[in-house]
Design a protein around this motif. Structure first.
Motif, PDB file in Angstrom:
ATOM      1  N   GLN A 104       0.834  -1.206   0.000  1.00  0.00           N
ATOM      2  CA  GLN A 104       0.000   0.000   0.000  1.00  0.00           C
ATOM      3  C   GLN A 104       0.870   1.258   0.000  1.00  0.00           C
ATOM      4  OE1 GLN A 104      -2.580   0.300   3.390  1.00  0.00           O
ATOM      5  NE2 GLN A 104      -3.552   2.189   2.689  1.00  0.00           N
ATOM      6  N   ILE A 105       1.899   1.258   0.843  1.00  0.00           N
ATOM      7  CA  ILE A 105       2.789   2.428   0.886  1.00  0.00           C
ATOM      8  C   ILE A 105       3.581   2.550  -0.400  1.00  0.00           C
ATOM      9  CG2 ILE A 105       4.588   3.591   2.204  1.00  0.00           C
ATOM     10  CD1 ILE A 105       3.809   1.988   4.628  1.00  0.00           C
ATOM     11  N   LEU A 106       4.000   1.429  -0.978  1.00  0.00           N
ATOM     12  CA  LEU A 106       4.749   1.471  -2.234  1.00  0.00           C
ATOM     13  C   LEU A 106       3.922   2.058  -3.364  1.00  0.00           C
ATOM     14  CD1 LEU A 106       6.776  -1.881  -2.339  1.00  0.00           C
ATOM     15  CD2 LEU A 106       7.700   0.442  -2.375  1.00  0.00           C
ATOM     16  N   ARG A 107       2.646   1.748  -3.405  1.00  0.00           N
ATOM     17  CA  ARG A 107       1.786   2.329  -4.450  1.00  0.00           C
ATOM     18  C   ARG A 107       1.663   3.839  -4.266  1.00  0.00           C
ATOM     19  NH1 ARG A 107      -1.186  -2.644  -3.803  1.00  0.00           N
ATOM     20  NH2 ARG A 107      -2.466  -1.655  -2.179  1.00  0.00           N
ATOM     21  N   ALA A 108       1.521   4.284  -3.019  1.00  0.00           N
ATOM     22  CA  ALA A 108       1.465   5.726  -2.765  1.00  0.00           C
ATOM     23  C   ALA A 108       2.800   6.391  -3.110  1.00  0.00           C
ATOM     24  CB  ALA A 108       1.102   5.978  -1.302  1.00  0.00           C
ATOM     25  N   TYR A 109       3.883   5.693  -2.785  1.00  0.00           N
ATOM     26  CA  TYR A 109       5.214   6.214  -3.100  1.00  0.00           C
ATOM     27  C   TYR A 109       5.433   6.287  -4.611  1.00  0.00           C
ATOM     28  CZ  TYR A 109      10.333   6.518  -3.096  1.00  0.00           C
ATOM     29  OH  TYR A 109      11.634   6.912  -3.306  1.00  0.00           O
ATOM     30  N   LEU A 110       4.935   5.305  -5.325  1.00  0.00           N
ATOM     31  CA  LEU A 110       5.053   5.299  -6.783  1.00  0.00           C
ATOM     32  C   LEU A 110       4.299   6.475  -7.392  1.00  0.00           C
ATOM     33  CD1 LEU A 110       5.937   3.930  -9.409  1.00  0.00           C
ATOM     34  CD2 LEU A 110       3.935   2.441  -9.229  1.00  0.00           C
ATOM     35  N   ASP A 111       3.108   6.753  -6.883  1.00  0.00           N
ATOM     36  CA  ASP A 111       2.351   7.911  -7.373  1.00  0.00           C
ATOM     37  C   ASP A 111       3.108   9.211  -7.110  1.00  0.00           C
ATOM     38  OD1 ASP A 111       0.325   6.237  -8.207  1.00  0.00           O
ATOM     39  OD2 ASP A 111      -0.850   6.472  -6.369  1.00  0.00           O
ATOM     40  N   ARG A 112       3.773   9.258  -5.965  1.00  0.00           N
ATOM     41  CA  ARG A 112       4.552  10.449  -5.632  1.00  0.00           C
ATOM     42  C   ARG A 112       5.748  10.606  -6.578  1.00  0.00           C
ATOM     43  NH1 ARG A 112       3.338  14.605  -2.093  1.00  0.00           N
ATOM     44  NH2 ARG A 112       2.332  13.006  -0.833  1.00  0.00           N
ATOM     45  N   ARG A 113       6.371   9.516  -6.942  1.00  0.00           N
ATOM     46  CA  ARG A 113       7.508   9.575  -7.840  1.00  0.00           C
ATOM     47  C   ARG A 113       7.086   9.968  -9.259  1.00  0.00           C
ATOM     48  NH1 ARG A 113      11.082  11.380  -6.232  1.00  0.00           N
ATOM     49  NH2 ARG A 113      12.424  10.593  -7.886  1.00  0.00           N
ATOM     50  N   ILE A 114       5.916   9.526  -9.685  1.00  0.00           N
ATOM     51  CA  ILE A 114       5.403   9.941 -10.993  1.00  0.00           C
ATOM     52  C   ILE A 114       5.138  11.440 -11.000  1.00  0.00           C
ATOM     53  CG2 ILE A 114       3.460   9.713 -12.590  1.00  0.00           C
ATOM     54  CD1 ILE A 114       3.280   6.779 -11.758  1.00  0.00           C
ATOM     55  N   ALA A 115       4.565  11.941  -9.900  1.00  0.00           N
ATOM     56  CA  ALA A 115       4.284  13.375  -9.805  1.00  0.00           C
ATOM     57  C   ALA A 115       5.571  14.196  -9.829  1.00  0.00           C
ATOM     58  CB  ALA A 115       3.499  13.664  -8.529  1.00  0.00           C
ATOM     59  N   TYR A 116       6.672  13.610  -9.354  1.00  0.00           N
ATOM     60  CA  TYR A 116       7.945  14.321  -9.332  1.00  0.00           C
ATOM     61  C   TYR A 116       8.372  14.737 -10.737  1.00  0.00           C
ATOM     62  CZ  TYR A 116      12.984  15.036  -8.768  1.00  0.00           C
ATOM     63  OH  TYR A 116      14.259  15.549  -8.800  1.00  0.00           O
ATOM     64  N   TYR A 117       8.064  13.922 -11.726  1.00  0.00           N
ATOM     65  CA  TYR A 117       8.475  14.209 -13.100  1.00  0.00           C
ATOM     66  C   TYR A 117       7.573  15.237 -13.781  1.00  0.00           C
ATOM     67  CZ  TYR A 117      11.768  10.312 -13.004  1.00  0.00           C
ATOM     68  OH  TYR A 117      12.820   9.488 -12.697  1.00  0.00           O
ATOM     69  N   ASP A 118       6.373  15.432 -13.255  1.00  0.00           N
ATOM     70  CA  ASP A 118       5.398  16.295 -13.914  1.00  0.00           C
ATOM     71  C   ASP A 118       5.241  17.658 -13.249  1.00  0.00           C
ATOM     72  OD1 ASP A 118       4.865  14.253 -15.735  1.00  0.00           O
ATOM     73  OD2 ASP A 118       3.303  13.386 -14.467  1.00  0.00           O
ATOM     74  N   GLU A 119       5.616  17.757 -11.980  1.00  0.00           N
ATOM     75  CA  GLU A 119       5.398  19.008 -11.255  1.00  0.00           C
ATOM     76  C   GLU A 119       6.406  20.071 -11.668  1.00  0.00           C
ATOM     77  OE1 GLU A 119       2.980  19.830  -9.227  1.00  0.00           O
ATOM     78  OE2 GLU A 119       1.995  17.884  -9.386  1.00  0.00           O
ATOM     79  N   GLY A 120       6.015  21.341 -11.464  1.00  0.00           N
ATOM     80  CA  GLY A 120       6.911  22.455 -11.737  1.00  0.00           C
ATOM     81  C   GLY A 120       7.764  22.784 -10.531  1.00  0.00           C
ATOM     82  N   TYR A 121       8.551  23.845 -10.653  1.00  0.00           N
ATOM     83  CA  TYR A 121       9.470  24.210  -9.586  1.00  0.00           C
ATOM     84  C   TYR A 121       8.737  24.665  -8.325  1.00  0.00           C
ATOM     85  CZ  TYR A 121      13.252  24.023 -12.999  1.00  0.00           C
ATOM     86  OH  TYR A 121      14.155  23.596 -13.929  1.00  0.00           O
ATOM     87  N   GLY A 122       7.551  25.225  -8.469  1.00  0.00           N
ATOM     88  CA  GLY A 122       6.849  25.753  -7.309  1.00  0.00           C
ATOM     89  C   GLY A 122       6.344  24.703  -6.349  1.00  0.00           C
ATOM     90  N   SER A 123       6.165  23.469  -6.797  1.00  0.00           N
ATOM     91  CA  SER A 123       5.608  22.413  -5.949  1.00  0.00           C
ATOM     92  C   SER A 123       6.665  21.472  -5.392  1.00  0.00           C
ATOM     93  CB  SER A 123       4.585  21.594  -6.755  1.00  0.00           C
ATOM     94  OG  SER A 123       3.605  22.415  -7.335  1.00  0.00           O
ATOM     95  N   LEU A 124       7.929  21.776  -5.602  1.00  0.00           N
ATOM     96  CA  LEU A 124       8.983  20.843  -5.215  1.00  0.00           C
ATOM     97  C   LEU A 124       9.100  20.678  -3.709  1.00  0.00           C
ATOM     98  CD1 LEU A 124      11.983  21.436  -7.641  1.00  0.00           C
ATOM     99  CD2 LEU A 124      10.437  19.495  -7.509  1.00  0.00           C
TER     100      LEU A 124
END
Length: 256
Positions: A104-124
């Motif tokens: 369960q935590i790995l799936r949440a972590y995976l979603d977070r890692r995907i968001a890392y590639y799409d987010e801009g500088y303001g959300s880092l």
């Protein structure tokens, strides 16, 4: 300077304006001091050729540096997906309750890692804080089993978790590995000198003003391409998390 490098379009626009003004300044200096045509051609042809050759070589080397870093970010994205996927499978070696919790935590972590590639500088800042929190939860999820049953099976799970967490650090380091700001500054200075020399050596004609725009347009386009590849977030060319997205879809698909 770093803000412009993070936003290549702004860098290219400012370079166009600066180089166009520099070329016009060179033409103004020549007209102001009434330099003879023959003297300009004789003394500046070699200097201009050498300066443009040096500028072209530096842009070529910088482009090679940017593409190498881009390829490195792609490799680490693939490695991160493999590490998370491997640990997701190894979680089945744990007791059922612990395995479900880790997955369960790995799936949440995976979603977070995907968001890392799409987010801009303001959300880092917020994104990095959430990533660190999930990493702590993942490590705490496998630590009790490793302490209670120190055997090769739990060691395999802990090793896989360590690889999954380390892969994030490798990815982060690759995204921080940019072309140095000082190198950009020196390259821009050389480009400004080249534009000033072109403006100084240009002959007065009805096409003279148009010719003075050639270099101020082509060089910033080259700068834009290099900066766009080198900027992980602010450019048009980005590393898509295709492997992470593919892993996320496979984890959501129920087994046959």
């Amino acid at each position: 300077m770093r803000y412009m490098l993070n936003h290549p379009r702004i860098l290219a626009l400012l370079c166009v304006l600066a180089m166009a003004l520099t070329a016009r300044f060179g033409a103004w200096v020549r007209a102001r001091f009434h330099v003879p045509e023959a003297e300009v051609k004789e003394n500046l042809t070699l200097v201009i050729s050498a300066t443009l050759t040096l500028l072209g070589l530096i842009i070529g080397f910088t482009f090679s540096m940017a593409t190498t870093r881009y390829d490195q970010r792609r490799v680490y994205e693939e490695g991160e997906a493999n590490a998370i996927g491997t640990e997701y499978v190894r979680a089945d070696l744990l007791p059922s309750d612990s395995a479900a919790h880790v997955k369960q935590i790995l799936r949440a972590y995976l979603d977070r890692r995907i968001a890392y590639y799409d987010e801009g500088y303001g959300s880092l800042v917020t994104l990095d804080a959430g990533t660190v929190q999930l990493q702590g939860q993942l490590w705490k999820a496998v630590l009790p089993q490793a302490a209670a049953q120190p055997n090769p099976v739990t060691a395999l799970v802990v090793s896989g978790m360590n690889d999954a967490l380390n892969s994030q650090g490798y990815t982060q380091a690759a995204w921080w590995n940019r072309i140095p700001t000082s190198a950009w500054g020196l390259m821009i200075i050389i480009a400004l000198f080249a534009n000033a020399l072109i403006g100084f050596a240009a002959q007065r004609s009805k096409y003279g003003d148009l010719l003075l725009l050639v270099l101020p347009l082509t060089v910033p386009i080259s700068f834009f391409l290099v900066a766009d590849i080198d900027s992980p977030r602010g450019g048009l060319i980005r590393v898509p998390p295709v492997d992470l997205i593919s892993l996320s879809k496979s984890l959501q698909t129920p087994p046959v």
